[in-house]
Each structure stands twice: as structure tokens, then as C-alpha cells.
Design an enzyme around this catalytic site. Structure first.
Site, mmCIF file in Angstrom:
data_model
loop_
_atom_site.group_PDB
_atom_site.id
_atom_site.type_symbol
_atom_site.label_atom_id
_atom_site.label_comp_id
_atom_site.label_asym_id
_atom_site.label_seq_id
_atom_site.Cartn_x
_atom_site.Cartn_y
_atom_site.Cartn_z
ATOM 1 N N LYS A 55 -11.043 -4.682 -4.972
ATOM 2 C CA LYS A 55 -12.082 -3.694 -5.253
ATOM 3 C C LYS A 55 -11.501 -2.355 -5.673
ATOM 4 O O LYS A 55 -12.204 -1.514 -6.211
ATOM 5 C CB LYS A 55 -13.083 -3.540 -4.118
ATOM 6 C CG LYS A 55 -12.620 -3.594 -2.709
ATOM 7 C CD LYS A 55 -13.875 -3.569 -1.820
ATOM 8 C CE LYS A 55 -13.619 -4.066 -0.409
ATOM 9 N NZ LYS A 55 -12.714 -3.224 0.352
ATOM 10 N N LYS B 249 -4.425 -10.563 -7.337
ATOM 11 C CA LYS B 249 -5.713 -10.856 -6.690
ATOM 12 C C LYS B 249 -6.795 -9.898 -7.170
ATOM 13 O O LYS B 249 -6.500 -8.749 -7.536
ATOM 14 C CB LYS B 249 -5.577 -10.835 -5.153
ATOM 15 C CG LYS B 249 -5.621 -9.474 -4.513
ATOM 16 C CD LYS B 249 -5.950 -9.565 -3.017
ATOM 17 C CE LYS B 249 -6.211 -8.149 -2.510
ATOM 18 N NZ LYS B 249 -6.838 -8.019 -1.246
ATOM 19 N N LYS C 198 0.826 -1.214 0.000
ATOM 20 C CA LYS C 198 0.000 0.000 0.000
ATOM 21 C C LYS C 198 0.856 1.258 0.000
ATOM 22 O O LYS C 198 0.448 2.271 -0.563
ATOM 23 C CB LYS C 198 -1.000 -0.003 1.165
ATOM 24 C CG LYS C 198 -2.080 -1.054 0.975
ATOM 25 C CD LYS C 198 -3.445 -0.649 1.484
ATOM 26 C CE LYS C 198 -4.481 -1.658 1.016
ATOM 27 N NZ LYS C 198 -5.812 -1.471 1.520
#
Ligand code: ATP
Ligand code: LTN
Length: 338
Positions: free
Chosen positions: A204, A201, A119
Site C-alpha cells: 500500500k 510484493k 524499512k
């Protein structure tokens, strides 16, 4: 005969960030297991909105998504009368215990978290302290409720291991205070991959809308997304190394139909990828149909949803308060009569 009233059920807890409508990955990796576990365990489920702001969110959007995500949790079949369905920011004890646990976690341990590394690379302009402390807040979420099991996708396993280390460290330094939780990672669906890049993966926050299926996608859009899913040139439906796209579709199909990989291979023997993709899309559409129907009934019932959220917060707080009081006493904070 065993007296059921005295059998202690396992406590199960998990949260999800209300950062967008959940994907099929969130559903198969986490939410579907929540629903299954909710039948015969003592469960708390909810929204990790404190975690969501570790990445910049637009306030009106976060508010709307939180409301919608709450409605979705009820739509997948979680029963607010049998389980506690709540929002993290409605229970201030999460932030309070989160701070205390920061002081029982080493800088080096938090630096090793792969989600933090990923992140911070993805949001290089906003590597805030909250992003770094994300796992200690997550540990607080879990330890406050003395959870035995935490159903999550495989990407959260490392955070669970850190939570266990923190719990054991605290218990060792004082006396048994926290239940040491175990991750619950379903066999199938633990890592649903992107439909456009099956080595990544399904997420969203992926900017490519064709890469992921949302729980509220219309059937025709679901069909289109599966039809354009990236596969390989072998044109044989079989689960094998190097066939990431097909492996992913087989795993999704297996989750939605209950069929084993062998059964799928047998059913599609001699058939092409076109037929298989259609079948996978149809199984997903059928899996999501009851959820979407329930959601469209619930979403406009604001009074009901707010009442459930308020009740959930109150029930969660009662449990959280007990653990926090115990922790504050052990750490040595001055106790005054309330
Ligand atoms: P973001 O992409 O914004 O980081 P996310 O899609 O990973 O978010 P989270 O709210 O972080 O979603 O995760 C909610 C739950 O869904 C977690 O238990 C996580 O492990 C699980 N999960 C997320 N993505 C997948 C996936 N592709 N396959 C299986 N489980 C997943
Ligand atoms: N980090 C989790 C969301 C989360 C969570 C939790 C999951 C926050 N607190 C406590 C389980 C238990 C994620 O899914 N990305």
C-alpha cells in the site's frame, strides 16, 4: 453427542496498520482469511495504529484512515457482535507488555528481522527505536490474548517465529504463561505481487498507483490497472517459472473465483492475455462489490462505528488485563491492592 458449549474454540488474532486503504494484497493475503476464520473461531481483529507510527504519519490522515479502516473491517463482513474488533492504541496493555517483552528479546534477534532491514533502508532518515522494537510490540499484541492462530501474509512469518521464541523463552523462565501461537498463511494469495513489477510484493505504500489495487478503487480503475499489468511475451496463460506477471494474475483469479490453476489454463487455452486480464479484473470487481456497497452505507454512521470501537476496546481490555497481571506478577513487580 458432543456438548457444543464445552468445546473450546480456537482464539484467532490479527491486526493491520491503518496506513492507507488496504490493497488487494492485504485483502487476499490477510483480510479474506480473517472473514473466513471469523465464522467459527473466537476472533480478535483490529488496527495496529501503534505500529503505524514507526513510520512518520500525518496526524489528521492517520485519524481519518483509522476510522475508514475500521469501517472497512466491518464491510468485509466481520461481525462486531460475534468477534472483537478494536484499535491497538485503545488498549494500553499492548504498550505495557511490549516494553516487558523488549527485555526478553535479544538485540541480535531483532536485528535479523528482514522487515526492519527493509524499512530502515526505505526510511533512512528515520530509523527510530520503535521500528526496531516493532516485532516485540507485535508479539505483545498476540500473546496478550493467548492467540492460537494468527492469519497473516507470508511477509509476517518471521515476526511470528520470533513471537513463538519469546513466548517459549518466557514460559521456560517462569511457568506456562503464554499460548505459543501458530501463523495461518493461506495457500493462495499469501503474496500478491505488484502489477507493475511482479517480482515485488503489492504494497500500500508503493508510490506508483498502477502497481496496486485498493479495496475502494472504482470498477473502471480496477479494469484499467489490470489491463496495464506487466506480463511476458509468450502469450500463453499457464503457471510456470519465469512468468511472474501471469502467475500473479492466475493466483488473484484463483482466489476470486475458486478455480484451480489447471482449470484456468484450460479455460484460457488459445485465448490471449487481453481476454485473461479482462476476466481477472471482472472477478476482482465482483469480489469487491459487496464490500464497497457495505462500506458506502457504513462510513457515514459515525455514532455506530464509534460505539463498536468503544465496545471492542472494552472487551479486548478485559482479556488483555488478565494476561498482563499474570506477567507482572511473574516478573516480580510489586503488587498493591487496587
Ligand atoms: P506497507 O506497504 O505500508 O508496509 P503492507 O501493505 O505490507 O504495508 P500491512 O499493514 O503491513 O500492509 O499488512 C497487513 C496484512 O496484509 C499482513 O497480514 C500482511 O502479511 C498482508 N500483506 C501485505 N501485503 C501483502 C501482499 N502483497 N500479499 C499478501 N499479503 C499481504
Ligand atoms: N506487522 C503486521 C501488523 C500487525 C500484526 C500484529 C499482525 C501488528 N500486530 C499482530 C498480526 C498480529 C503487518 O501486517 N505488517
Amino acid at each position: 453427542m458432543e456438548n457444543n458449549a464445552t468445546v473450546k474454540k480456537d482464539r484467532v488474532l490479527s491486526l493491520i496498520q491503518p496506513t492507507s486503504v488496504p490493497t488487494l494484497g492485504n485483502y487476499l493475503g490477510a483480510l479474506k482469511n480473517w472473514k473466513e476464520m471469523s465464522e467459527d473461531n473466537d476472533c480478535l481483529f483490529g488496527l495496529a495504529d501503534l505500529h503505524a507510527i514507526t513510520v512518520r504519519q500525518e496526524p489528521a490522515k492517520l485519524r481519518k484512515l483509522s476510522y475508514e479502516m475500521y469501517a472497512l473491517l466491518l464491510s468485509i463482513g466481520l461481525d462486531p457482535d460475534k468477534n472483537i474488533i478494536f484499535t491497538q492504541s485503545h488498549v494500553p496493555e499492548h504498550s505495557q507488555l511490549g516494553w516487558i517483552l523488549n527485555c526478553y528479546t535479544q538485540f541480535g534477534e531483532a536485528s535479523r528481522m528482514t522487515q526492519f532491514k527493509d524499512k530502515s533502508a526505505k526510511h533512512a532518515d528515520n530509523v527510530n527505536v520503535g521500528l526496531f522494537a516493532y516485532p516485540t510490540l507485535m508479539a505483545a499484541d498476540i500473546l496478550l490474548y493467548q492467540a492460537d492462530y494468527v492469519p497473516v501474509g507470508i511477509d509476517q512469518k518471521q515476526h511470528l517465529e520470533l513471537t513463538r521464541d519469546i513466548a517459549e523463552r518466557f514460559n521456560g523462565a517462569y511457568s506456562p504463561t503464554f499460548t505459543v501461537p501458530k501463523p495461518y498463511i493461506g495457500k493462495a494469495g499469501a503474496k500478491v505481487m505488484s502489477l507493475q513489477d511482479p517480482t515485488k510484493k503489492m504494497s500500500k505504500s508503493d508510490p506508483n498507483p498502477k502497481a496496486s489495487v485498493s479495496l475502494l478503487d472504482k470498477p473502471e480503475d480496477i479494469m484499467k490497472k489490470f489491463k496495464s499489468a506487466v506480463t511476458d511475451s509468450e502469450a500463453k496463460v499457464r503457471y510456470a517459472e519465469g512468468k511472474d506477471g501471469i502467475n500473479n494474475l492466475m493466483s488473484i483469479y484463483s482466489c476470486c473465483t475458486g478455480l484451480s490453476y489447471e482449470e484456468i489454463e484450460r479455460d484460457f487455452d488459445g485465448k490471449g492475455y487481453g481476454d485473461f486480464k479482462t476476466a481477472v479484473a471482472e472477478s476482482v470487481i465482483e469480489e469487491l462489490r459487496p464490500i464497497q456497497d457495505k462500506y458506502s452505507q457504513l462510513i457515514n454512521d459515525k455514532a455506530y462505528l464509534e460505539q463498536c470501537a468503544a465496545d471492542g476496546a472494552e472487551k479486548a481490555r478485559r482479556i488483555a488485563r488478565k494476561t498482563l497481571d499474570k506477567v507482572m506478577r511473574k516478573v516480580g513487580f510489586w503488587q498493591i491492592k487496587k
